[in-house]
Scaffold this motif. Structure first.
Motif, PDB file in Angstrom:
ATOM      1  N   UNK A 152       0.826  -1.201   0.000  1.00 35.86           N
ATOM      2  CA  UNK A 152       0.000   0.000   0.000  1.00 35.86           C
ATOM      3  C   UNK A 152       0.863   1.255   0.000  1.00 35.86           C
ATOM      4  N   UNK A 153       1.874   1.270   0.834  1.00 35.48           N
ATOM      5  CA  UNK A 153       2.755   2.444   0.921  1.00 35.48           C
ATOM      6  C   UNK A 153       3.478   2.678  -0.402  1.00 35.48           C
ATOM      7  N   UNK A 155       2.503   1.758  -3.441  1.00 36.51           N
ATOM      8  CA  UNK A 155       1.544   2.186  -4.464  1.00 36.51           C
ATOM      9  C   UNK A 155       1.198   3.666  -4.299  1.00 36.51           C
ATOM     10  N   UNK A 156       0.951   4.078  -3.063  1.00 40.81           N
ATOM     11  CA  UNK A 156       0.603   5.478  -2.826  1.00 40.81           C
ATOM     12  C   UNK A 156       1.774   6.400  -3.144  1.00 40.81           C
ATOM     13  N   UNK A 157       2.988   5.951  -2.840  1.00 38.75           N
ATOM     14  CA  UNK A 157       4.160   6.766  -3.096  1.00 38.75           C
ATOM     15  C   UNK A 157       4.418   6.920  -4.596  1.00 38.75           C
ATOM     16  N   UNK A 158       3.960   5.950  -5.395  1.00 42.89           N
ATOM     17  CA  UNK A 158       4.208   5.982  -6.838  1.00 42.89           C
ATOM     18  C   UNK A 158       3.389   7.047  -7.550  1.00 42.89           C
ATOM     19  N   UNK A 159       2.334   7.547  -6.907  1.00 37.86           N
ATOM     20  CA  UNK A 159       1.483   8.569  -7.529  1.00 37.86           C
ATOM     21  C   UNK A 159       1.998   9.943  -7.105  1.00 37.86           C
ATOM     22  N   UNK A 160       2.537  10.663  -8.063  1.00 40.05           N
ATOM     23  CA  UNK A 160       3.093  11.988  -7.789  1.00 40.05           C
ATOM     24  C   UNK A 160       2.046  13.039  -8.154  1.00 40.05           C
ATOM     25  N   UNK A 161       1.310  13.491  -7.158  1.00 42.12           N
ATOM     26  CA  UNK A 161       0.250  14.465  -7.420  1.00 42.12           C
ATOM     27  C   UNK A 161       0.816  15.857  -7.691  1.00 42.12           C
ATOM     28  N   UNK A 162       2.044  16.083  -7.315  1.00 39.40           N
ATOM     29  CA  UNK A 162       2.618  17.419  -7.474  1.00 39.40           C
ATOM     30  C   UNK A 162       3.121  17.671  -8.890  1.00 39.40           C
ATOM     31  N   UNK A 163       3.391  16.590  -9.637  1.00 40.17           N
ATOM     32  CA  UNK A 163       3.978  16.731 -10.965  1.00 40.17           C
ATOM     33  C   UNK A 163       2.903  16.641 -12.039  1.00 40.17           C
ATOM     34  N   UNK A 164       2.891  17.590 -12.952  1.00 34.46           N
ATOM     35  CA  UNK A 164       2.001  17.579 -14.110  1.00 34.46           C
ATOM     36  C   UNK A 164       2.888  17.402 -15.347  1.00 34.46           C
ATOM     37  N   UNK A 165       2.768  16.275 -16.019  1.00 35.89           N
ATOM     38  CA  UNK A 165       3.616  16.021 -17.176  1.00 35.89           C
ATOM     39  C   UNK A 165       2.770  15.567 -18.354  1.00 35.89           C
ATOM     40  N   UNK A 166       3.435  15.280 -19.449  1.00 33.17           N
ATOM     41  CA  UNK A 166       2.746  14.851 -20.663  1.00 33.17           C
ATOM     42  C   UNK A 166       2.614  13.339 -20.747  1.00 33.17           C
TER      43      UNK A 166
END
Length: 658
Positions: A152-153, A155-166
């Motif tokens: 769980x930790x 998987x959650x760490x893999x989602x970078x909500x701060x980065x907006x990319x293409x």
């Protein structure tokens, strides 16, 4: 302290005791009428605790701690969504002690900042209505602890909500944050662009979980699309069906970070609330994936079983095993396989591959983001429409609903009644012994009332120009569902309550999402040669309709290119699949209503004549319990009764004495 000060203190205490006694009597009187709960004066082992229920934010653990502090508790029953509970003590001595010590005690609801005052009364026996537990939808599985805390930790760490990319698509929607991997789910067409995969596919950190699903037989092929949704406490997603043409059968969804309750609904009105624990895997196949809607009601607390049980965790109506659970931040990983051929499922009525496209709406509006948006939406898709169709609308409004008639006829002679949203005034003359006045936003409908010799004036339901505390009764029939935000719907209820005298009552009807409920069908589902009877009970003449194509996994409506949800047009004589929608109204004869007065949709199922004007009205259809929950937010009122009446959810409110 001198004798005079002591006397003042004694008098003050006596007044407080009398005030408390009056409140107890009022609570007992309320409970006597509310669902047939009879209180008694002689002591018994059993008590009913007014204000101490799940419906007003009191959890089982908190109430049990208070009750057990004065004696041994044998049973504690907390009916679903009710503002009271029942307790049985080991002896009547304990119950008498609780009655003496806890009456009037204040209790602060955990995490809500709300303070309630408990009132206890003796009852002969403990009991409450308990419905049969609903089975899970066919094809639905909930597998607890499917991933470890370490997984769980990661998987959650893999989602970078701060980065907006293409390489991924990141969207901040009104009620949640969303990221897409593999393929973008496009909210403008409720589908995916199958020829334009994203640069980044499903993150490798998901591989162990997906391989486990493959090995366990939950999927036959690996998914190629992932949608990650993040919900803060209080956020949710409306009921929807993942678009058939976009994805294959099986859908997998991991719940990470916090648990929640997901509501599943069948088109016939059956519903099941399912607990999705933290680190659980939800598997949807077959009927549960293609036919049942699923959604998460926006709220900060869920009603859940108090004690763990074996098997899938479905919320039951067992009043001895319910409590409240505070929501945390939940992140869902939803895995799907993009479909490469049209869907040929066994559910054509909700399948966009097999259904004709929905009728187009020029400049279909987005769901309102603020009060200004809501006012503009309602002006165009409610107020202007009723002005255009007024005379046709009025021509379909003849027969009053029996239970509305009964409510009006039960009022005492000389009572003052306000019909807020009176339409053509068909309820204003029901009881000749009361004084009735109506108001409506449509000047054309008010003009029709005047032509019939009825008293009515033009007014918005949010601001009625009548003095407060003057009406013995108010009715609001098929009005509040036209308001496009929760805040405006709540304001409409508050305005009804403002008009009422203390002790006065209001009757409210709104369209129900569940057009079939407890084997009761709305009239539009019944075969009849009588056009009046073929019209649904929901707005006393309209055809409830469903979205086509069906709603998707992101929202229940179409959306603009920036992700803002757009309203969808629905088709006649099929079940609702979304709550916010546009309902088409076809004028007769193919010509515009020259009198500019309100009309009705075609009462039969015949095709629309070529060239017939089509108007679209906004509706928010209510789910089971939603109207009661809305009314519970209003202070100084009591819900006397609530019921489903052939396609409507209905309540009777009473303004409490102060």
């Amino acid at each position: 302290m001198d004798a005079s000060a002591e006397n003042v203190k004694l008098v003050r205490k006596t007044k407080e005791e009398k005030k408390l006694l009056r409140k107890q009597i009022k609570a007992s009187h309320t409970l006597l009428k509310h669902e047939g709960i009879n209180t008694v004066t002689q002591p018994t082992q059993h008590l009913v605790v007014a204000n101490g229920g799940l419906g007003n934010g009191v959890c089982r653990e908190q109430l049990l701690e208070v009750l057990a502090g004065v004696g041994t508790v044998i049973y504690l029953l907390m009916p679903p969504n009710k503002p009271y509970a029942f307790v049985t003590y080991q002896s009547s001595d304990y119950s008498q002690r609780a009655h003496a010590l806890l009456n009037g005690q204040q209790l602060q609801c955990q995490g809500q900042g709300q303070v309630v005052t408990l009132y206890l009364s003796f009852v002969e026996r403990v009991g409450c209505e308990q419905q049969e537990s609903a089975a899970l939808p066919p094809g639905l599985l909930v597998l607890e602890d499917y991933v470890s805390q370490e997984e769980e930790a990661r998987l959650l760490q893999a989602v970078d909500w701060a980065t907006h990319d293409n390489e991924t698509v990141h969207k901040a929607l009104k009620h949640r944050r969303v990221k897409h991997y593999g393929y973008e789910f496009r909210y403008d067409n409720n589908n995916v662009d199958k020829d334009k995969p994203l640069t980044t596919g499903i993150p490798p950190v998901c591989d162990p979980v997906l391989q486990r699903c493959l090995k366990d037989g939950h999927i036959e092929v690996l998914p190629d699309q992932l949608t990650v949704n993040q919900y803060e406490s209080g956020q949710g997603i409306p009921p929807h069906i993942d678009t058939h043409s976009a994805f294959e059968d099986t859908i997998l969804s991991l719940s990470l970070g916090a648990k929640t309750v997901m509501d599943f609904r069948h088109p016939d009105g059956r519903s099941v609330a399912v607990v999705l624990p933290e680190r659980s895997l939800l598997v949807m196949k077959g009927e549960s994936r293609f036919l049942w809607t699923h959604g998460i009601t926006p709220r900060k607390f869920d009603m859940v079983p108090a004690y763990e049980s074996e098997g899938p965790v479905a919320v039951t109506s067992d009043p001895s095993n319910l409590t409240l659970s505070r929501r945390g931040t939940r992140t869902s990983f939803t895995f799907r396989r993009v479909r490469r051929a049209p869907c040929d499922c066994s559910y054509p009525t909700v399948c966009d591959s097999q259904c004709p496209p929905a009728p187009p709406v020029p400049s279909a509006p987005s769901l309102p983001q603020d009060d200004g948006d809501a006012s503009r939406l309602e002006e165009q898709f409610v107020h202007q429409v009723y002005e255009e169709i007024a005379s046709h609308f009025s021509s379909t409004r003849h027969s009053p609903w029996p239970r509305v008639r009964d409510f009006l006829l039960a009022l005492p002679a000389g009572a003052l009644v306000a019909d807020v949203g009176c339409g053509n005034g068909k309820y204003l003359g029901i009881n000749q012994e009361v004084m009735s006045v109506g108001c409506d936003r449509s000047s054309s409908l008010v003009q029709i009332c005047g032509e019939r010799g009825l008293q009515a004036f033009v007014s918005d339901a949010l601001e009625v120009p009548l003095r407060g505390d003057t009406c013995d009764a108010c009715i609001s029939i098929a009005v509040i569902h036209h308001f496009s935000t929760q805040e405006r719907r709540l304001a409409a209820v508050k305005e009804l309550v403002r008009l009422l005298k203390p002790g006065g009552r209001a009757l409210i009807y709104v369209w129900a999402m569940e057009q079939e409920y407890n084997k009761q069908k709305s009239k539009y589902l019944k075969d009849s040669k009588d056009k009046e009877n073929m019209q649904p009970a929901t707005d006393e003449g309209e055809h409830p309709v469903k979205q086509s194509p069906p709603p998707n996994s992101g929202v229940t409506t179409n959306a603009s290119t920036d992700g803002a949800p757009r309203l969808s047009v629905h088709t006649n004589r099929t079940a609702f699949n979304s709550q916010d929608l546009l309902v088409p109204w076809h004028l007769k004869g193919g010509e515009k209503d020259t009198c500019k007065r309100a009309g009705s949709p075609s009462a039969d199922a015949a095709p629309t004549p070529a060239g017939a004007p089509v108007f679209h009205r906004y509706y928010h259809v209510f789910q089971k319990g939603e109207l009661e929950a809305l009314c519970s937010l209003v202070e100084d009122v009591e819900i006397r009764t609530s019921y489903h009446d052939q396609g409507n959810w209905c309540v009777i409110l009473e303004k409490l004495l102060k």
